[in-house]
Design a protein around this motif. Structure first.
Motif, PDB file in Angstrom:
ATOM      1  N   ALA A  11       0.837  -1.200   0.000  1.00  0.00           N
ATOM      2  CA  ALA A  11       0.000   0.000   0.000  1.00  0.00           C
ATOM      3  C   ALA A  11       0.874   1.254   0.000  1.00  0.00           C
ATOM      4  O   ALA A  11       0.568   2.235  -0.679  1.00  0.00           O
ATOM      5  N   PHE A  12       1.970   1.198   0.756  1.00  0.00           N
ATOM      6  CA  PHE A  12       2.883   2.337   0.764  1.00  0.00           C
ATOM      7  C   PHE A  12       3.502   2.553  -0.612  1.00  0.00           C
ATOM      8  O   PHE A  12       3.645   3.683  -1.071  1.00  0.00           O
ATOM      9  N   GLY A  13       3.856   1.495  -1.283  1.00  0.00           N
ATOM     10  CA  GLY A  13       4.425   1.602  -2.632  1.00  0.00           C
ATOM     11  C   GLY A  13       3.429   2.195  -3.623  1.00  0.00           C
ATOM     12  O   GLY A  13       3.788   3.026  -4.454  1.00  0.00           O
ATOM     13  N   ALA A  14       2.169   1.768  -3.539  1.00  0.00           N
ATOM     14  CA  ALA A  14       1.143   2.311  -4.427  1.00  0.00           C
ATOM     15  C   ALA A  14       0.902   3.788  -4.145  1.00  0.00           C
ATOM     16  O   ALA A  14       0.775   4.609  -5.069  1.00  0.00           O
ATOM     17  N   LEU A  15       0.862   4.134  -2.864  1.00  0.00           N
ATOM     18  CA  LEU A  15       0.658   5.531  -2.489  1.00  0.00           C
ATOM     19  C   LEU A  15       1.839   6.396  -2.935  1.00  0.00           C
ATOM     20  O   LEU A  15       1.641   7.509  -3.432  1.00  0.00           O
ATOM     21  N   ALA A  16       3.043   5.888  -2.786  1.00  0.00           N
ATOM     22  CA  ALA A  16       4.224   6.625  -3.230  1.00  0.00           C
ATOM     23  C   ALA A  16       4.197   6.815  -4.749  1.00  0.00           C
ATOM     24  O   ALA A  16       4.556   7.879  -5.254  1.00  0.00           O
ATOM     25  N   GLY A  17       3.758   5.800  -5.469  1.00  0.00           N
ATOM     26  CA  GLY A  17       3.651   5.914  -6.929  1.00  0.00           C
ATOM     27  C   GLY A  17       2.621   6.958  -7.343  1.00  0.00           C
ATOM     28  O   GLY A  17       2.853   7.727  -8.277  1.00  0.00           O
ATOM     29  N   ILE A  18       1.495   6.992  -6.645  1.00  0.00           N
ATOM     30  CA  ILE A  18       0.456   7.988  -6.951  1.00  0.00           C
ATOM     31  C   ILE A  18       0.980   9.395  -6.681  1.00  0.00           C
ATOM     32  O   ILE A  18       0.813  10.296  -7.509  1.00  0.00           O
ATOM     33  N   PHE A  19       1.641   9.591  -5.533  1.00  0.00           N
ATOM     34  CA  PHE A  19       2.189  10.908  -5.223  1.00  0.00           C
ATOM     35  C   PHE A  19       3.269  11.307  -6.211  1.00  0.00           C
ATOM     36  O   PHE A  19       3.373  12.472  -6.593  1.00  0.00           O
ATOM     37  N   MET A  20       4.074  10.364  -6.663  1.00  0.00           N
ATOM     38  CA  MET A  20       5.121  10.657  -7.633  1.00  0.00           C
ATOM     39  C   MET A  20       4.514  11.095  -8.970  1.00  0.00           C
ATOM     40  O   MET A  20       4.996  12.044  -9.595  1.00  0.00           O
ATOM     41  N   MET A  21       3.444  10.439  -9.387  1.00  0.00           N
ATOM     42  CA  MET A  21       2.790  10.830 -10.646  1.00  0.00           C
ATOM     43  C   MET A  21       2.164  12.216 -10.531  1.00  0.00           C
ATOM     44  O   MET A  21       2.270  13.034 -11.456  1.00  0.00           O
ATOM     45  N   ILE A  22       1.518  12.507  -9.410  1.00  0.00           N
ATOM     46  CA  ILE A  22       0.934  13.838  -9.198  1.00  0.00           C
ATOM     47  C   ILE A  22       2.032  14.889  -9.212  1.00  0.00           C
ATOM     48  O   ILE A  22       1.895  15.941  -9.833  1.00  0.00           O
ATOM     49  N   TRP A  23       3.151  14.604  -8.562  1.00  0.00           N
ATOM     50  CA  TRP A  23       4.261  15.537  -8.512  1.00  0.00           C
ATOM     51  C   TRP A  23       4.830  15.781  -9.909  1.00  0.00           C
ATOM     52  O   TRP A  23       5.134  16.922 -10.270  1.00  0.00           O
ATOM     53  N   LEU A  24       4.977  14.740 -10.704  1.00  0.00           N
ATOM     54  CA  LEU A  24       5.511  14.892 -12.059  1.00  0.00           C
ATOM     55  C   LEU A  24       4.566  15.696 -12.956  1.00  0.00           C
ATOM     56  O   LEU A  24       5.018  16.517 -13.760  1.00  0.00           O
ATOM     57  N   VAL A  25       3.270  15.481 -12.825  1.00  0.00           N
ATOM     58  CA  VAL A  25       2.301  16.249 -13.616  1.00  0.00           C
ATOM     59  C   VAL A  25       2.343  17.722 -13.217  1.00  0.00           C
ATOM     60  O   VAL A  25       2.356  18.608 -14.083  1.00  0.00           O
ATOM     61  N   CYS A  26       2.394  18.001 -11.932  1.00  0.00           N
ATOM     62  CA  CYS A  26       2.489  19.398 -11.465  1.00  0.00           C
ATOM     63  C   CYS A  26       3.785  20.040 -11.932  1.00  0.00           C
ATOM     64  O   CYS A  26       3.795  21.214 -12.329  1.00  0.00           O
ATOM     65  N   LEU A  27       4.875  19.303 -11.911  1.00  0.00           N
ATOM     66  CA  LEU A  27       6.153  19.818 -12.392  1.00  0.00           C
ATOM     67  C   LEU A  27       6.091  20.128 -13.881  1.00  0.00           C
ATOM     68  O   LEU A  27       6.594  21.164 -14.336  1.00  0.00           O
ATOM     69  N   ALA A  28       5.453  19.261 -14.652  1.00  0.00           N
ATOM     70  CA  ALA A  28       5.303  19.503 -16.093  1.00  0.00           C
ATOM     71  C   ALA A  28       4.480  20.759 -16.344  1.00  0.00           C
ATOM     72  O   ALA A  28       4.826  21.579 -17.206  1.00  0.00           O
ATOM     73  N   PHE A  29       3.381  20.951 -15.610  1.00  0.00           N
ATOM     74  CA  PHE A  29       2.568  22.159 -15.762  1.00  0.00           C
ATOM     75  C   PHE A  29       3.365  23.411 -15.399  1.00  0.00           C
ATOM     76  O   PHE A  29       3.260  24.439 -16.069  1.00  0.00           O
ATOM     77  N   ALA A  30       4.166  23.332 -14.341  1.00  0.00           N
ATOM     78  CA  ALA A  30       4.970  24.481 -13.924  1.00  0.00           C
ATOM     79  C   ALA A  30       6.020  24.825 -14.976  1.00  0.00           C
ATOM     80  O   ALA A  30       6.251  25.999 -15.276  1.00  0.00           O
ATOM     81  N   ILE A  31       6.647  23.824 -15.562  1.00  0.00           N
ATOM     82  CA  ILE A  31       7.648  24.064 -16.601  1.00  0.00           C
ATOM     83  C   ILE A  31       7.009  24.711 -17.818  1.00  0.00           C
ATOM     84  O   ILE A  31       7.561  25.654 -18.401  1.00  0.00           O
ATOM     85  N   ILE A  32       5.831  24.246 -18.208  1.00  0.00           N
ATOM     86  CA  ILE A  32       5.126  24.841 -19.348  1.00  0.00           C
ATOM     87  C   ILE A  32       4.785  26.302 -19.065  1.00  0.00           C
ATOM     88  O   ILE A  32       4.958  27.174 -19.925  1.00  0.00           O
ATOM     89  N   ALA A  33       4.321  26.600 -17.848  1.00  0.00           N
ATOM     90  CA  ALA A  33       3.982  27.979 -17.488  1.00  0.00           C
ATOM     91  C   ALA A  33       5.225  28.865 -17.484  1.00  0.00           C
ATOM     92  O   ALA A  33       5.179  30.006 -17.966  1.00  0.00           O
ATOM     93  N   VAL A  34       6.353  28.366 -16.976  1.00  0.00           N
ATOM     94  CA  VAL A  34       7.578  29.162 -16.932  1.00  0.00           C
ATOM     95  C   VAL A  34       8.098  29.428 -18.341  1.00  0.00           C
ATOM     96  O   VAL A  34       8.561  30.533 -18.643  1.00  0.00           O
TER      97      VAL A  34
END
Length: 160
Positions: A11-34
């Motif tokens: 469960a911890f691994g799945a949760l870490a994977g979900i948070f990592m994907m959310i973080w990567l999507v937010c990072l991609a949006f921030a890079i596009i905005a910059v």
């Protein structure tokens, strides 16, 4: 009662994977905005790399719209900064010939509207575009950008 750690680690691994994907999507949006902000700054004749530096990019936006540097202080005060940031985005929209609807886009979907402003056909009109200079409907009264309530002179039309 014995607890097995097999379920908790998966469960911890799945949760870490979900948070990592959310973080990567937010990072991609921030890079596009910059990147869009970078091109927008370059259109105004300012250094594009300024979009990468957190407080300096706000100072460059203040210079683009032609407001005094004291606005940086207002943008650092909690709660007040929200009002001034929306106002700053509105003045940036108007400096590029856009309207209030574009301001709403910059505030809510910056990762879409900064690249539209930077890579699109919008041209930098100056710190006081006609709509921002004369207020609603080109009337010299009720101008929110004139702190002294001096009526601005209407634009000269050399073709008339």
């Amino acid at each position: 009662m014995e607890y097995s750690s097999d379920y908790s680690s998966s469960a911890f691994g799945a949760l870490a994977g979900i948070f990592m994907m959310i973080w990567l999507v937010c990072l991609a949006f921030a890079i596009i905005a910059v990147i869009g902000m970078w091109k927008t700054f370059e259109k105004a004749g300012k250094p594009g790399w300024a979009a990468l530096i957190p407080i300096y990019n706000i100072l460059i936006m203040i210079e683009i719209v032609g407001k005094p540097t004291i606005w940086l202080l207002w943008l650092l005060i909690p709660c007040i900064n929200i009002v001034f940031m929306v106002w700053l985005y509105n003045l940036i929209s108007k400096s590029y010939g856009k309207d209030e609807g574009f301001t709403v886009g910059l505030v809510l979907l910056g990762f879409v509207f900064w690249p539209i402003l930077g890579f699109g056909s919008a041209k930098y009109l100056g710190p006081s575009a006609a709509e921002a200079r004369f207020g609603f409907g080109n009337h010299p009264f009720n101008n929110p950008n004139d702190p002294f309530n001096n009526p601005p002179s209407p634009p000269s039309n050399p073709e008339a």
